[in-house]
Design a protein around this motif. Sequence first.
Motif, PDB file in Angstrom:
ATOM      1  N   GLY A   1       0.816  -1.213   0.000  1.00 56.37           N
ATOM      2  CA  GLY A   1       0.000   0.000   0.000  1.00 56.37           C
ATOM      3  C   GLY A   1       0.847   1.259   0.000  1.00 56.37           C
ATOM      4  N   LEU A   2       1.885   1.277   0.814  1.00 58.51           N
ATOM      5  CA  LEU A   2       2.779   2.434   0.842  1.00 58.51           C
ATOM      6  C   LEU A   2       3.471   2.627  -0.505  1.00 58.51           C
ATOM      7  CD1 LEU A   2       4.394   2.230   4.389  1.00 58.51           C
ATOM      8  CD2 LEU A   2       2.875   4.007   3.509  1.00 58.51           C
ATOM      9  N   ALA A   3       3.894   1.548  -1.131  1.00 59.98           N
ATOM     10  CA  ALA A   3       4.557   1.651  -2.431  1.00 59.98           C
ATOM     11  C   ALA A   3       3.594   2.202  -3.477  1.00 59.98           C
ATOM     12  CB  ALA A   3       5.086   0.285  -2.862  1.00 59.98           C
ATOM     13  N   LEU A   4       2.343   1.765  -3.427  1.00 60.12           N
ATOM     14  CA  LEU A   4       1.368   2.254  -4.396  1.00 60.12           C
ATOM     15  C   LEU A   4       1.063   3.735  -4.205  1.00 60.12           C
ATOM     16  CD1 LEU A   4      -1.156  -0.719  -4.527  1.00 60.12           C
ATOM     17  CD2 LEU A   4       0.429  -0.009  -6.303  1.00 60.12           C
ATOM     18  N   ILE A   5       1.174   4.215  -2.992  1.00 59.56           N
ATOM     19  CA  ILE A   5       0.899   5.624  -2.722  1.00 59.56           C
ATOM     20  C   ILE A   5       2.124   6.490  -2.981  1.00 59.56           C
ATOM     21  CG2 ILE A   5       0.347   7.271  -0.890  1.00 59.56           C
ATOM     22  CD1 ILE A   5      -1.447   5.080   0.314  1.00 59.56           C
ATOM     23  N   LEU A   6       3.292   6.049  -2.538  1.00 57.84           N
ATOM     24  CA  LEU A   6       4.480   6.903  -2.580  1.00 57.84           C
ATOM     25  C   LEU A   6       5.156   6.986  -3.944  1.00 57.84           C
ATOM     26  CD1 LEU A   6       6.104   6.060   0.863  1.00 57.84           C
ATOM     27  CD2 LEU A   6       4.728   8.033   0.244  1.00 57.84           C
ATOM     28  N   VAL A   7       5.079   5.963  -4.762  1.00 56.77           N
ATOM     29  CA  VAL A   7       5.763   5.990  -6.057  1.00 56.77           C
ATOM     30  C   VAL A   7       5.175   7.066  -6.974  1.00 56.77           C
ATOM     31  CG1 VAL A   7       6.180   4.660  -8.163  1.00 56.77           C
ATOM     32  CG2 VAL A   7       6.644   3.653  -5.938  1.00 56.77           C
ATOM     33  N   PRO A   8       3.836   7.178  -7.148  1.00 57.99           N
ATOM     34  CA  PRO A   8       3.333   8.267  -7.997  1.00 57.99           C
ATOM     35  C   PRO A   8       3.628   9.646  -7.417  1.00 57.99           C
ATOM     36  CG  PRO A   8       1.647   6.587  -7.726  1.00 57.99           C
ATOM     37  CD  PRO A   8       2.763   6.257  -6.788  1.00 57.99           C
ATOM     38  N   VAL A   9       3.629   9.776  -6.093  1.00 59.02           N
ATOM     39  CA  VAL A   9       3.909  11.067  -5.473  1.00 59.02           C
ATOM     40  C   VAL A   9       5.357  11.471  -5.736  1.00 59.02           C
ATOM     41  CG1 VAL A   9       4.099  12.259  -3.260  1.00 59.02           C
ATOM     42  CG2 VAL A   9       2.120  10.818  -3.726  1.00 59.02           C
ATOM     43  N   ALA A  10       6.277  10.530  -5.662  1.00 61.81           N
ATOM     44  CA  ALA A  10       7.695  10.829  -5.874  1.00 61.81           C
ATOM     45  C   ALA A  10       7.972  11.187  -7.333  1.00 61.81           C
ATOM     46  CB  ALA A  10       8.551   9.644  -5.455  1.00 61.81           C
ATOM     47  N   SER A  11       7.287  10.524  -8.253  1.00 59.40           N
ATOM     48  CA  SER A  11       7.568  10.797  -9.660  1.00 59.40           C
ATOM     49  C   SER A  11       6.842  12.039 -10.166  1.00 59.40           C
ATOM     50  CB  SER A  11       7.179   9.587 -10.517  1.00 59.40           C
ATOM     51  OG  SER A  11       5.781   9.374 -10.434  1.00 59.40           O
ATOM     52  N   ALA A  12       5.881  12.562  -9.423  1.00 62.18           N
ATOM     53  CA  ALA A  12       5.144  13.741  -9.871  1.00 62.18           C
ATOM     54  C   ALA A  12       5.972  15.014  -9.757  1.00 62.18           C
ATOM     55  CB  ALA A  12       3.862  13.892  -9.066  1.00 62.18           C
ATOM     56  N   GLY A  13       6.997  15.033  -8.932  1.00 60.00           N
ATOM     57  CA  GLY A  13       7.778  16.242  -8.705  1.00 60.00           C
ATOM     58  C   GLY A  13       8.918  16.443  -9.676  1.00 60.00           C
ATOM     59  N   ILE A  14       9.046  15.641 -10.724  1.00 61.24           N
ATOM     60  CA  ILE A  14      10.147  15.770 -11.672  1.00 61.24           C
ATOM     61  C   ILE A  14       9.845  16.931 -12.615  1.00 61.24           C
ATOM     62  CG2 ILE A  14      11.401  14.655 -13.541  1.00 61.24           C
ATOM     63  CD1 ILE A  14      10.789  11.993 -12.174  1.00 61.24           C
ATOM     64  N   GLU A  15      10.754  17.885 -12.703  1.00 61.56           N
ATOM     65  CA  GLU A  15      10.584  19.042 -13.571  1.00 61.56           C
ATOM     66  C   GLU A  15      11.810  19.181 -14.467  1.00 61.56           C
ATOM     67  OE1 GLU A  15       9.613  22.673 -11.595  1.00 61.56           O
ATOM     68  OE2 GLU A  15       8.275  21.676 -10.205  1.00 61.56           O
ATOM     69  N   ASP A  16      11.587  19.852 -15.582  1.00 59.08           N
ATOM     70  CA  ASP A  16      12.676  20.129 -16.506  1.00 59.08           C
ATOM     71  C   ASP A  16      13.340  21.422 -16.053  1.00 59.08           C
ATOM     72  OD1 ASP A  16      14.402  20.210 -18.589  1.00 59.08           O
ATOM     73  OD2 ASP A  16      12.891  20.394 -20.156  1.00 59.08           O
ATOM     74  N   GLY A  17      14.570  21.362 -15.595  1.00 62.51           N
ATOM     75  CA  GLY A  17      15.250  22.514 -15.031  1.00 62.51           C
ATOM     76  C   GLY A  17      15.954  23.383 -16.049  1.00 62.51           C
ATOM     77  N   ARG A  18      15.769  23.106 -17.338  1.00 62.08           N
ATOM     78  CA  ARG A  18      16.448  23.903 -18.350  1.00 62.08           C
ATOM     79  C   ARG A  18      15.742  25.239 -18.562  1.00 62.08           C
ATOM     80  NH1 ARG A  18      16.442  19.947 -23.350  1.00 62.08           N
ATOM     81  NH2 ARG A  18      14.281  19.854 -22.681  1.00 62.08           N
ATOM     82  N   SER A  19      16.486  26.213 -19.063  1.00 62.03           N
ATOM     83  CA  SER A  19      15.904  27.523 -19.354  1.00 62.03           C
ATOM     84  C   SER A  19      15.039  27.433 -20.609  1.00 62.03           C
ATOM     85  CB  SER A  19      17.012  28.559 -19.555  1.00 62.03           C
ATOM     86  OG  SER A  19      17.689  28.295 -20.767  1.00 62.03           O
ATOM     87  N   PRO A  20      14.110  28.364 -20.804  1.00 63.35           N
ATOM     88  CA  PRO A  20      13.264  28.331 -22.002  1.00 63.35           C
ATOM     89  C   PRO A  20      14.064  28.396 -23.304  1.00 63.35           C
ATOM     90  CG  PRO A  20      12.337  29.821 -20.379  1.00 63.35           C
ATOM     91  CD  PRO A  20      13.668  29.393 -19.863  1.00 63.35           C
ATOM     92  N   ASP A  21      15.174  29.146 -23.319  1.00 61.35           N
ATOM     93  CA  ASP A  21      16.002  29.216 -24.528  1.00 61.35           C
ATOM     94  C   ASP A  21      16.634  27.860 -24.836  1.00 61.35           C
ATOM     95  OD1 ASP A  21      15.404  31.871 -24.887  1.00 61.35           O
ATOM     96  OD2 ASP A  21      17.171  32.579 -23.764  1.00 61.35           O
ATOM     97  N   THR A  22      17.076  27.171 -23.795  1.00 54.20           N
ATOM     98  CA  THR A  22      17.686  25.853 -23.991  1.00 54.20           C
ATOM     99  C   THR A  22      16.644  24.855 -24.489  1.00 54.20           C
ATOM    100  OG1 THR A  22      19.210  26.344 -22.191  1.00 54.20           O
ATOM    101  CG2 THR A  22      19.046  24.046 -22.878  1.00 54.20           C
ATOM    102  N   LYS A  23      15.425  24.923 -23.962  1.00 48.72           N
ATOM    103  CA  LYS A  23      14.356  24.040 -24.423  1.00 48.72           C
ATOM    104  C   LYS A  23      14.041  24.290 -25.889  1.00 48.72           C
ATOM    105  CE  LYS A  23      12.052  23.800 -19.941  1.00 48.72           C
ATOM    106  NZ  LYS A  23      10.825  24.166 -19.194  1.00 48.72           N
ATOM    107  N   ASP A  24      13.978  25.587 -26.281  1.00 48.28           N
ATOM    108  CA  ASP A  24      13.687  25.922 -27.677  1.00 48.28           C
ATOM    109  C   ASP A  24      14.808  25.454 -28.610  1.00 48.28           C
ATOM    110  OD1 ASP A  24      11.326  27.059 -26.890  1.00 48.28           O
ATOM    111  OD2 ASP A  24      12.101  29.125 -26.882  1.00 48.28           O
ATOM    112  N   ALA A  25      16.056  25.611 -28.182  1.00 43.41           N
ATOM    113  CA  ALA A  25      17.184  25.184 -29.006  1.00 43.41           C
ATOM    114  C   ALA A  25      17.194  23.664 -29.173  1.00 43.41           C
ATOM    115  CB  ALA A  25      18.498  25.659 -28.395  1.00 43.41           C
ATOM    116  N   ALA A  26      16.866  22.948 -28.103  1.00 44.99           N
ATOM    117  CA  ALA A  26      16.830  21.486 -28.187  1.00 44.99           C
ATOM    118  C   ALA A  26      15.719  21.028 -29.123  1.00 44.99           C
ATOM    119  CB  ALA A  26      16.649  20.888 -26.798  1.00 44.99           C
ATOM    120  N   LEU A  27      14.562  21.680 -29.055  1.00 44.01           N
ATOM    121  CA  LEU A  27      13.454  21.330 -29.933  1.00 44.01           C
ATOM    122  C   LEU A  27      13.797  21.621 -31.393  1.00 44.01           C
ATOM    123  CD1 LEU A  27      10.521  20.348 -30.128  1.00 44.01           C
ATOM    124  CD2 LEU A  27       9.826  22.741 -29.912  1.00 44.01           C
ATOM    125  N   ALA A  28      14.446  22.750 -31.650  1.00 42.44           N
ATOM    126  CA  ALA A  28      14.834  23.099 -33.020  1.00 42.44           C
ATOM    127  C   ALA A  28      15.883  22.129 -33.555  1.00 42.44           C
ATOM    128  CB  ALA A  28      15.365  24.528 -33.061  1.00 42.44           C
TER     129      ALA A  28
END
Length: 138
Positions: free
Chosen positions: A17-44
Motif C-alpha cells: 500500500g505504501l509503495a502504491l501511494i508513494l511511487v506516484p507522489v515521488a515521480s510527480a515532482g520531476i521538472e525540466d530545469g532547463r531555461s526556455p532558450d535551452t528548451k527551444d534550441a533542443a526542440l529546433a
Amino acid sequence: MNAQITSRLRIIVVATGLALILVPVASAGIEDGRSPDTKDAALAAQTQIADGRSPDTLDAGIAAHSTPAASVDLRSPDTKDAAQLAHSTGATVVVQTGSSRFDWTDAGIGAAGGFAVALMLVGTFVLMRIPSRDKLAL
C-alpha cells in the motif's frame, strides 16, 4: 504459527500500500530545469534535418524529383501477356473431382487425436483420485 503468518501478511499488505501511494507522489515532482532558450534550441535541433550538400546540389536534387519520370515496362512480351491474363476479369472455372472414396489418412489422424484426448482425460482423472499424503507446510 497462524499468528506469525498473519503478521507477515499484514507487513506485506502495508508495504504494498505504501509503495502504491508513494511511487506516484515521488515521480510527480520531476521538472525540466532547463531555461526556455535551452528548451527551444533542443526542440529546433531535433526537428531540423542536417543537409550538408551545396545549394547547387540541393537545387539539382529538387529539380530531378519535381518532374515525374515516364514508367518503362521492361518485362518480356510473354510476361506482359501472362500478367494481363491474370488480372483480367474472366470467368472463374471450378473443377471438382468426383472422389467419393474413404480417406484412411484423415481417419487415422482423427482416431489418433481422439485417443490422445482420451488419454489426457484418463490421466487427469487418475491424478485427481490419488490422495495426497504430504501436507504442505506454510
